[in-house]
Design an enzyme around this catalytic site. Structure first.
Site, short mmCIF file in Angstrom:
data_model
loop_
_atom_site.label_atom_id
_atom_site.label_comp_id
_atom_site.label_asym_id
_atom_site.label_seq_id
_atom_site.Cartn_x
_atom_site.Cartn_y
_atom_site.Cartn_z
N ASN A 62 0.60 -1.03 0.30
CA ASN A 62 0.02 -0.10 0.15
C ASN A 62 1.01 1.25 -0.12
OD1 ASN A 62 -1.24 1.70 0.28
ND2 ASN A 62 -2.77 1.19 2.43
N ASN A 89 2.21 6.49 -9.19
CA ASN A 89 0.25 6.67 -10.26
C ASN A 89 -0.55 6.26 -10.05
OD1 ASN A 89 -1.12 5.73 -12.66
ND2 ASN A 89 -0.31 3.82 -12.26
N SER A 151 -3.43 15.05 -12.11
CA SER A 151 -4.76 15.13 -12.90
C SER A 151 -5.78 16.87 -12.76
CB SER A 151 -6.24 15.05 -11.62
OG SER A 151 -7.56 14.47 -12.93
N TYR A 163 -10.29 14.52 -4.24
CA TYR A 163 -9.37 15.06 -5.10
C TYR A 163 -8.51 15.68 -5.36
CZ TYR A 163 -8.53 12.01 -9.70
OH TYR A 163 -7.57 11.16 -10.65
P1 NAP Z 1 -7.63 2.42 -11.48
O1 NAP Z 1 -7.41 1.84 -13.15
O2 NAP Z 1 -8.39 1.88 -10.48
O3 NAP Z 1 -5.76 1.90 -10.85
C1 NAP Z 1 -4.94 1.96 -10.39
C2 NAP Z 1 -3.97 1.25 -9.61
O4 NAP Z 1 -3.54 1.50 -8.47
C3 NAP Z 1 -5.36 -0.68 -9.02
O5 NAP Z 1 -4.35 -1.23 -8.97
C4 NAP Z 1 -5.37 -0.04 -8.10
O6 NAP Z 1 -5.43 -1.75 -7.02
C5 NAP Z 1 -4.47 0.35 -7.39
N1 NAP Z 1 -3.98 1.28 -6.12
C6 NAP Z 1 -4.90 1.51 -5.61
N2 NAP Z 1 -4.15 1.98 -4.54
C7 NAP Z 1 -3.10 1.80 -3.84
C8 NAP Z 1 -2.22 2.03 -3.47
N3 NAP Z 1 -3.18 2.51 -2.09
N4 NAP Z 1 -1.05 1.65 -2.72
C9 NAP Z 1 -0.89 0.74 -3.80
N5 NAP Z 1 -1.22 0.24 -5.15
C10 NAP Z 1 -2.84 1.15 -5.39
O7 NAP Z 1 -6.37 4.01 -12.12
P2 NAP Z 1 -6.14 4.45 -13.18
O8 NAP Z 1 -7.40 4.88 -13.84
O9 NAP Z 1 -5.17 3.89 -13.40
O10 NAP Z 1 -4.67 5.90 -13.05
C11 NAP Z 1 -4.30 6.02 -12.40
C12 NAP Z 1 -3.77 7.25 -12.25
O11 NAP Z 1 -4.29 8.11 -12.59
C13 NAP Z 1 -4.11 8.06 -10.26
O12 NAP Z 1 -3.35 8.61 -9.55
C14 NAP Z 1 -5.57 8.89 -11.30
O13 NAP Z 1 -5.77 9.68 -10.28
C15 NAP Z 1 -4.27 9.30 -12.10
N6 NAP Z 1 -6.11 10.34 -13.25
C16 NAP Z 1 -5.81 9.45 -13.50
C17 NAP Z 1 -7.25 9.72 -14.83
C18 NAP Z 1 -8.36 8.85 -15.57
O14 NAP Z 1 -9.53 9.53 -16.47
N7 NAP Z 1 -8.06 7.17 -15.19
C19 NAP Z 1 -7.50 10.73 -15.04
C20 NAP Z 1 -6.43 12.24 -14.45
C21 NAP Z 1 -5.82 11.43 -13.31
P3 NAP Z 1 -6.79 -1.97 -6.83
O15 NAP Z 1 -7.01 -2.71 -7.51
O16 NAP Z 1 -6.18 -2.83 -5.20
O17 NAP Z 1 -7.46 -0.80 -5.85
#
Ligand code: NAP
Length: 253
Positions: A62, A89, A151, A163
């Protein structure tokens, strides 16, 4: 930085943008340390990176847990003998209005638990991983690169008090660390994605997704690979530091 044979740690590598980041660097010849809370997801990413012919290892931790982060970073440097890059990330969402009103009545509030969960992972987690990575890069004289995923919501997005606060903090910490760590040859940058097609976004209801896509000037969600490409640019461009690159199809908050 030429990432070939370098060691890059990606947090949240179990799916979504994190998996694309890992595969992007694997295809360029970097070895990958993959951190996530989801063992199954991170093991799948490891297997996909290994197919590209590089060394990849999973670390189930974590990012918001200080002891686990220190332990995982110690394991990474023991396993690989070096640390050249970190992509911060890992992130979560727990959206809610500050105060929700229906028919003139207050019917809900953002809970302290939802506030704290997002601050813990998206802000404190980034701080902890960067601190531990920077310490090891300095000790190993790595002249590394740290990229934080912020973001475009950092400008202030409805329903995202927690967020927005965390992602604005991530962008601000990027500036501080770029100044503090430059003397050790470490560059620090950030990428602020717009709306990207990942499980986080695809879990939304179709109406909400359509509402979200409509104002994007390019008329589509971004792909995780497009964010990985931007992070790769920061690694490669030796002049890039202390700035946040927005990759959002032209959408502004
Ligand atoms: P995602 O699909 O939800 O994947 C996030 C990954 O991080 C999951 O494998 C999750 O594991 C893991 N995770 C969550 N909490 C954690 C922790 N405390 N320690 C270690 N691993 C952890 O997210 P994503 O959309 O790829 O987003 C990745 C990053 O980009 C994030 O920082 C998000 O805020 C940013 N972002 C995303 C978007 C978008 O549109 N998708 C836009 C702007 C910014 P679990 O499966 O166990 O939860």
């Amino acid at each position: 930085m030429d990432v070939r044979d370098k060691t890059i740690l990606v947090t949240g590598a179990g799916r979504g943008i994190g998996r694309s980041l890992a595969l992007h660097f694997a295809r360029k010849g970097a070895n990958l340390a993959l951190m996530d809370t989801n063992r199954e997801g991170v093991d799948e990413t490891r297997a996909q990176c290994a197919e590209a012919g590089v060394t990849a290892r999973s670390y189930v931790a974590n990012a918001a847990d200080e002891d686990r982060v220190i332990g995982a970073l110690d394991e990474v440097t023991a396993d690989f003998g070096r640390l050249d890059g970190l992509v911060n990330n890992a992130g979560i969402v727990r959206d809610a209005l500050l105060v929700k009103v229906k028919d003139g009545q207050v019917v809900g509030k953002m809970t302290l638990a939802d506030w704290q969960a997002v601050i813990d992972v998206n802000l404190t987690g980034v701080f902890l991983c960067a601190r531990e990575a920077a310490e090891r890069m300095i000790r190993l004289a790595s002249r590394g690169v740290i990229v934080n995923i912020s973001s475009i919501s950092r400008a202030g997005n409805i329903g995202q008090t927690n967020y927005t606060a965390a992602k604005a903090g991530v962008a601000a910490m990027t500036v501080v660390w770029a100044k503090e760590l430059a003397r050790y040859g470490i560059r620090v940058g950030a990428v602020a994605p717009g709306f990207i097609r990942t499980p986080m976004v695809e879990s939304m209801k179709p109406e909400a997704l359509a509402r979200m896509t409509a104002p994007i000037p390019l008329g589509r969600l971004g792909e995780p690979e497009e964010i990985a490409h931007a992070v790769g640019f920061i690694f490669e461009n030796e002049l890039f530091s202390g700035r946040c690159l927005e990759v959002d199809g032209g959408l502004r908050m």
